[in-house]
Scaffold this motif. Structure first.
Motif, mmCIF file in Angstrom:
data_model
loop_
_atom_site.group_PDB
_atom_site.id
_atom_site.type_symbol
_atom_site.label_atom_id
_atom_site.label_comp_id
_atom_site.label_asym_id
_atom_site.label_seq_id
_atom_site.Cartn_x
_atom_site.Cartn_y
_atom_site.Cartn_z
ATOM 1 N N GLN A 466 0.528 -0.994 0.646
ATOM 2 C CA GLN A 466 -0.063 -0.238 0.161
ATOM 3 C C GLN A 466 1.210 1.332 0.407
ATOM 4 O OE1 GLN A 466 -2.821 0.709 3.256
ATOM 5 N NE2 GLN A 466 -2.395 2.407 3.314
ATOM 6 N N LEU A 467 1.950 0.400 1.176
ATOM 7 C CA LEU A 467 3.009 2.383 0.596
ATOM 8 C C LEU A 467 3.545 2.775 -0.438
ATOM 9 C CD1 LEU A 467 3.920 2.195 4.579
ATOM 10 C CD2 LEU A 467 2.557 3.813 4.077
ATOM 11 N N ALA A 468 3.745 1.535 -1.387
ATOM 12 C CA ALA A 468 4.402 1.927 -1.838
ATOM 13 C C ALA A 468 4.071 2.135 -3.536
ATOM 14 C CB ALA A 468 5.738 0.430 -2.692
ATOM 15 N N HIS A 469 2.699 2.117 -3.421
ATOM 16 C CA HIS A 469 1.930 2.541 -4.015
ATOM 17 C C HIS A 469 1.555 3.697 -4.094
ATOM 18 C CE1 HIS A 469 1.489 -1.240 -6.852
ATOM 19 N NE2 HIS A 469 0.791 -2.316 -6.298
ATOM 20 N N GLU A 470 1.755 4.223 -2.962
ATOM 21 C CA GLU A 470 1.043 5.734 -2.339
ATOM 22 C C GLU A 470 2.408 6.323 -2.758
ATOM 23 O OE1 GLU A 470 0.529 6.255 1.229
ATOM 24 O OE2 GLU A 470 -1.660 4.830 1.734
ATOM 25 N N VAL A 471 3.841 5.907 -2.879
ATOM 26 C CA VAL A 471 4.481 6.544 -3.800
ATOM 27 C C VAL A 471 5.079 7.045 -5.038
ATOM 28 C CG1 VAL A 471 7.167 6.519 -3.571
ATOM 29 C CG2 VAL A 471 5.819 6.371 -1.381
ATOM 30 N N LEU A 472 4.215 5.427 -5.437
ATOM 31 C CA LEU A 472 4.780 5.357 -7.208
ATOM 32 C C LEU A 472 3.774 6.422 -6.923
ATOM 33 C CD1 LEU A 472 4.909 1.893 -6.900
ATOM 34 C CD2 LEU A 472 6.179 3.593 -8.276
ATOM 35 N N GLY A 473 2.368 6.844 -6.898
ATOM 36 C CA GLY A 473 1.436 7.629 -7.473
ATOM 37 C C GLY A 473 1.925 9.363 -7.589
ATOM 38 N N GLU A 474 3.171 9.301 -6.413
ATOM 39 C CA GLU A 474 3.565 10.565 -6.284
ATOM 40 C C GLU A 474 4.801 10.875 -6.363
ATOM 41 O OE1 GLU A 474 2.933 11.647 -1.992
ATOM 42 O OE2 GLU A 474 0.624 10.614 -2.190
ATOM 43 N N ALA A 475 6.116 10.342 -6.490
ATOM 44 C CA ALA A 475 7.363 10.048 -7.196
ATOM 45 C C ALA A 475 7.429 10.007 -8.438
ATOM 46 C CB ALA A 475 7.997 9.255 -6.184
ATOM 47 N N ARG A 476 8.581 11.374 -8.911
ATOM 48 C CA ARG A 476 8.840 11.833 -9.613
ATOM 49 C C ARG A 476 10.521 10.751 -10.290
ATOM 50 N NH1 ARG A 476 4.504 11.026 -10.753
ATOM 51 N NH2 ARG A 476 2.711 11.924 -11.243
ATOM 52 N N ARG A 477 10.939 10.689 -9.062
ATOM 53 C CA ARG A 477 12.373 11.700 -9.024
ATOM 54 C C ARG A 477 13.134 9.593 -9.164
ATOM 55 N NH1 ARG A 477 15.545 14.302 -4.000
ATOM 56 N NH2 ARG A 477 14.957 16.472 -5.141
ATOM 57 N N PRO A 478 13.930 8.818 -9.922
ATOM 58 C CA PRO A 478 13.847 7.364 -10.265
ATOM 59 C C PRO A 478 14.569 6.780 -9.204
ATOM 60 C CG PRO A 478 15.403 9.046 -12.143
ATOM 61 C CD PRO A 478 14.659 9.959 -10.991
ATOM 62 N N ALA A 479 14.768 7.882 -8.566
ATOM 63 C CA ALA A 479 16.024 6.696 -6.938
ATOM 64 C C ALA A 479 14.132 5.801 -6.106
ATOM 65 C CB ALA A 479 16.924 7.460 -6.494
ATOM 66 N N GLU A 480 13.354 7.501 -6.090
ATOM 67 C CA GLU A 480 12.306 7.013 -5.242
ATOM 68 C C GLU A 480 11.629 5.814 -5.306
ATOM 69 O OE1 GLU A 480 11.876 11.666 -3.301
ATOM 70 O OE2 GLU A 480 10.680 11.073 -5.685
ATOM 71 N N ARG A 481 11.337 5.941 -7.444
ATOM 72 C CA ARG A 481 9.965 4.972 -8.057
ATOM 73 C C ARG A 481 10.938 3.746 -8.110
ATOM 74 N NH1 ARG A 481 6.111 7.357 -10.802
ATOM 75 N NH2 ARG A 481 6.032 5.166 -11.845
#
Length: 963
Positions: A466-481
């Motif tokens: 759940q947390l990972a998909h939250e981040v994928l919906g917002e993050a743009r930096r390659p390292a975060e994704r």
């Protein structure tokens, strides 16, 4: 040359996996009762005492036992003799006719079976009986029980003994003290939290006196998460996801009644589309809330306030409550303890408090006014010296984003992580993200990613995803994704086939950055091995990951990739495997990698195993398990326990192996992890030290889990486990089919070291038994060539046994016997006691075929000594049956003695088990013969003994010595 062990063939095509805890309890109770005496089952309301007692009563009734039962209720506690009336309701006039006239009159009056009874009103508080008649009644009841016990084994079941009226209890205690050997008593009594009547917390006091000696007191264990899932399915509850089932299990404390009511409340919410999130509390229905609130309302005001503060604490202790202003905390908690609400754990620092019902804190928090809750959190925040505890309360006191609170929560998450509490760290990290101000988006994402990685360590895979998909919906930096994609990959467990589309997305986000590609190549190595089924391709990715990680200074990824590379090189039979492992073990170390089940310390034990260094492998795993229990992931602990169970089996320690395998299964069930590997371990342990029917069920369950996950790494192991059981039970065609699938999968993956997965000898023996000696010889030849090249003496010894069975299949008995003797000696030298004993059994059969009965019996005796010492139950039964056969296959002559003097050994064995209440199918499994053989032996025994029923046989065995 493997003789069959009869296995059950009825039932559904896909039987349920065994209920580990409850089956073990039933086995223990049944074994104790069959030796005579009594059993007291204890536990809180709803834990399943009545269900277990009913199941045991039904089992024993089906075996010819007479069962008398009473189930008193709270309303009957003050009504004399109602329990006795309930217990003897099915006793007929023919039984009462055995009593003297006065005894019968008194008993019939008490049981309300005579006109005088209604006039005398025996249920009046004082009762109709004077001192002399009270004694007559006791004697009459005892005589009735003796008469019934003489006709058939007699079991009394007293369910909910805490409600039994005193008059009945006194009579049954008298009967228990003077019980005959054929009277067995099963009692259930409630312990734990008090009921609605505000009675004592433990009502089992005195219930033990209802049981004849020897008496055994056994607590009914909470259900495992798997058993809770089965329970919900049987009661037509929704098919909740595994993480939600795990939450239901934790909230219910494994209590089946509580789990069902929580699931129903959850279903109501789901129908209104109000399903709680992973961080939200579960809905608690009124049926569960009301008893808790009634118990709390019965407390003095001061104790209630102390209880509210304790419920607000993350880790309540007596000392913390004192510092939070509850100066009478010790006295208040003592009051709560007497009311069965909580317990203060002995031997813990500062007196750690545990709520007996996990729902109590949830209910208290929902019922406490908001102002009082905030006051409790404020007091606890001021009182706490622990950063985790303090941050928890500061967060509750803060409304809206606050950078200082977010920083405190981040520090608290780090402290929890260092303590080995990843679940707490994940929740605190998520809170830190929520309190992060809107202008600090990257800090918010970093905190959520760290929380997701902590959730992976805690096996809270749904929360992590759940947390990972939250981040994928917002993050743009390659390292975060890419970091988020890695969490998604890791959260799938063994089911990597479900996320095939993730890897291209992750590689695209990584671009050409070696820092991001190194961990991705490591995970792609696992995908190729588990899903693609190719160890060479997996090896290529592992090498690439290690190189990239070394170049970029990512030591953790480098160590994990080097470990994977070494494991693949071992599997592929490559000579550089040892060098690669040494590089993974070299400094500098990374704590995470060194205690991970995919890290170098865990892999080290496998290198010990291929060199037949069993003691060294055990020592490595025991050390790692100890460290993982202190801090480490549930997944790693489960996998290490699986490895330790396998080592114990190889060392001939079957009982510890069974215990360890069940621990691993319990961890995977409670954590919501993929269960295939744990069921595989249970199957191996049951095969060695338990029941072959249970082993088969566990192996089939392991296979289904691995097939559902499309896990090609564990599927061959599950197939091998199932194939061995079929081989041992004489189902040679099925064994060959399963073991051929094992060989095909392992060979396709690239296995070149037969010591890594030792299926080769089993396949060859199954082929020889099926009349395919040439194919069996080819299997042995290929494996021997590989084992000789790599220097694997343990594998070569089992291949010697397989080669000897090929000789026997071709009619070359002398060569086969000499080969088996050589194999047994080599297995003894390399330290594999169960394999040595298995070889001795085969040698005994071949010696008997050669007509050397003395040598055959010596071989069986040697095998039996090893199996008995090792606790290999099914093999003990098989070996005894083999030992007692004559060269022509019939039973040996009896040694004489009373009822047994005219019976053959098989007939004596069948009769003895009939007297214990075993069914024909159970007797067949225990004696390693067919059900038809049991039926024929029993028919002959009836004729020789002059018996007409199983009851007569049981009475004959119980009353007349066997000589």
């Amino acid at each position: 040359m493997t003789e069959p062990i009869t296995l059950p063939t009825d039932g559904p095509a896909h039987p349920r996996p065994p209920a580990v805890e409850r089956d073990a309890l039933c086995d223990t109770v049944r074994a104790h009762l069959l030796r005579a005496g009594g059993v007291l089952l204890t536990g809180p309301a709803g834990i399943g005492k009545t269900t277990v007692a009913s199941e045991l009563a039904a089992q024993l009734r089906s075996r010819g036992h007479r069962v008398l039962r009473c189930s008193p209720s709270p309303a009957e506690r003050d009504s004399p003799f109602l329990g006795l009336i309930d217990l003897l309701v099915g006793v007929g006039e023919d039984t009462l006719a055995a009593l003297a006239a006065h005894e019968r009159t008194v008993l019939e009056t008490t049981l309300l079976r005579s006109p005088q009874a209604w006039a005398a009103d025996p249920l009046a508080p004082t009762g109709p009986l004077g001192g002399r008649d009270a004694l007559v009644l006791r004697i009459a009841v005892r005589k009735v029980l003796s008469v019934l016990g003489a006709a058939a084994p007699l079991l009394l079941v007293i369910d909910d003994a805490q409600w039994l009226d005193r008059a009945t209890a006194d009579i049954l205690k008298y009967a228990a003290r003077r019980a005959d050997a054929d009277l067995w008593v099963l009692v259930t009594a409630r312990t734990g939290s008090s009921g609605d009547d505000g009675g004592p917390a433990d009502r089992s006091a005195g219930a033990q006196e209802l049981c004849p000696q020897p008496v055994r007191r056994l607590p009914v264990p909470p259900m495992t998460a798997h058993e809770i899932a089965e329970l919900l399915e049987r009661h037509d509850q929704p098919s909740w996801p595994r993480p939600l089932v795990a939450r239901l299990h934790r909230a219910s404390g494994g209590n089946p009644r509580t789990a069902l009511e929580l699931s129903s409340a959850l279903d109501e919410r789901a129908r209104r589309h109000e399903l709680p999130g992973s961080a939200d509390p579960l809905p608690v229905p009124e049926s569960l809330r009301r008893p808790i609130l009634d118990r709390v309302d019965a407390l003095p005001a001061g104790a209630r306030r102390t209880l509210v503060v304790a419920a607000a604490a993350a880790r309540p202790t007596v000392e913390l409550l004192r510092r939070a202003g509850r100066h009478d905390a010790a006295a208040d908690l003592d009051t709560c303890l007497r009311h069965g609400i909580l317990d203060v754990l002995p031997g813990t620092d500062h007196g750690v408090i545990r709520f007996l019902d996990p729902l109590t804190p949830m209910v208290l928090q929902s019922e406490t006014p908001y102002a009082h809750q905030m006051a409790a959190h404020r007091a606890l925040a001021d009182a706490s010296e622990d950063p985790v505890e303090r941050a928890h309360h500061l967060a509750r006191l803060t409304a809206g984003p606050d950078p200082a609170v977010a920083a405190r929560l981040t520090a608290a998450a780090s402290a929890a992580r260092r303590r080995g509490a990843p679940r707490t760290a994940a929740r605190l990290g998520r809170l830190a993200a929520e309190y992060t101000p809107a202008g600090q988006a990257h800090a918010d994402i970093a905190r959520r990613l760290t929380a997701a990685e902590d959730a992976i360590e805690a096996a809270d895979l749904d929360f992590a995803r759940q947390l990972a998909h939250e981040v994928l919906g917002e993050a743009r930096r390659p390292a975060e994704r890419v970091r988020a994609w890695n969490v998604v990959i890791d959260s799938c467990g063994q089911a990597m086939a479900e996320i095939a589309d993730v890897f291209p997305e992750a590689v695209r986000d990584a671009g050409g950055d070696p820092v991001l590609l190194a961990p991705l190549h490591y995970r792609m190595s696992w995908r190729e091995w588990m899903v693609g089924g190719s160890a060479p391709r997996a090896h290529t990715h592992a090498v690439r990951a290690a190189q990239l990680a070394a170049r970029t200074g990512d030591r953790r990824t480098e160590l994990m990739a080097l470990t994977q590379q070494a494991a693949l090189e071992l599997f592929l039979g490559l000579p550089q495997a040892e060098v690669t492992l040494a590089a993974a073990l070299a400094a500098p170390h990374d704590v995470h990698a060194m205690i991970h089940h995919n890290g170098p310390l865990y892999l080290k034990h496998r290198f010990h195993l291929v060199h037949d260094e069993l003691d060294e492998a055990r020592a490595e795993l025991r050390t790692l398990v100890y460290r993982l229990r202190q801090r480490g992931s549930a997944d790693s602990l489960s996998q290490c326990l699986i490895g330790l169970a396998q080592v114990e089996i190889q060392r001939g320690r079957c009982r510890p192996a069974l215990t360890i395998a069940r621990q691993s299964l319990r961890i995977t069930e409670e954590s919501g992890l993929s269960q295939g590997p744990a069921w595989y371990a249970v199957s191996l342990a049951e095969t060695a030290g338990g029941s072959l029917s249970q082993a088969l069920s566990a192996a089939e369950t392991a296979r289904r889990h691995s097939e559902d996950d499309d896990d090609r790494l564990f599927l061959p192991r599950a197939l091998h486990a199932e194939g061995r059981i079929r081989l041992f039970s004489g189902q040679y065609g099925q064994a060959v089919e399963l073991l051929r699938r094992t060989a095909a999968l392992e060979s396709a993956q690239g296995q070149r070291d037969p010591a890594t997965r030792r299926w080769h000898a089993d396949l060859a023996e199954a082929l020889a038994a099926c009349g395919a000696p040439d194919e069996a010889e080819a299997v042995v030849t290929r494996a021997r060539r590989q084992a000789e090249r790599l220097g694997r003496p343990g594998v070569l010894a089992t291949l010697d046994r397989a080669a000897a069975t090929v000789s026997v299949a071709r009619g070359e008995l002398g060569d086969g016997a000499r080969g088996l003797e050589h194999a047994a000696a080599r297995l003894r030298a390399t330290g594999y006691p169960l394999e040595e004993a298995r070889t001795q059994v085969t040698l005994g059969r071949v010696r008997r075929l050669l007509g050397d009965e003395a040598a055959a019996r010596a071989a069986f005796a040697g095998a039996l000594r090893i199996f008995t010492k090792s606790g290999a139950r099914s093999w003990v039964s098989l070996t005894r049956a083999e030992r007692d056969r004559t060269p022509d296959g019939s039973a040996c002559a009896p040694e004489g003695g009373s009822w047994a003097e005219h019976l053959t050994t098989t007939e004596r064995s069948v009769v003895a088990r009939v007297a214990q209440g075993a069914t024909n199918r159970e007797i067949a499994a225990g004696l390693v013969v067919s059900v038809k053989t049991v039926e024929a032996a029993l028919t002959r025994a009836y004729r020789k003994l002059g018996a007409k029923s199983r009851v007569e046989i049981a009475r004959m065995v119980l009353t007349r010595p066997a000589g």
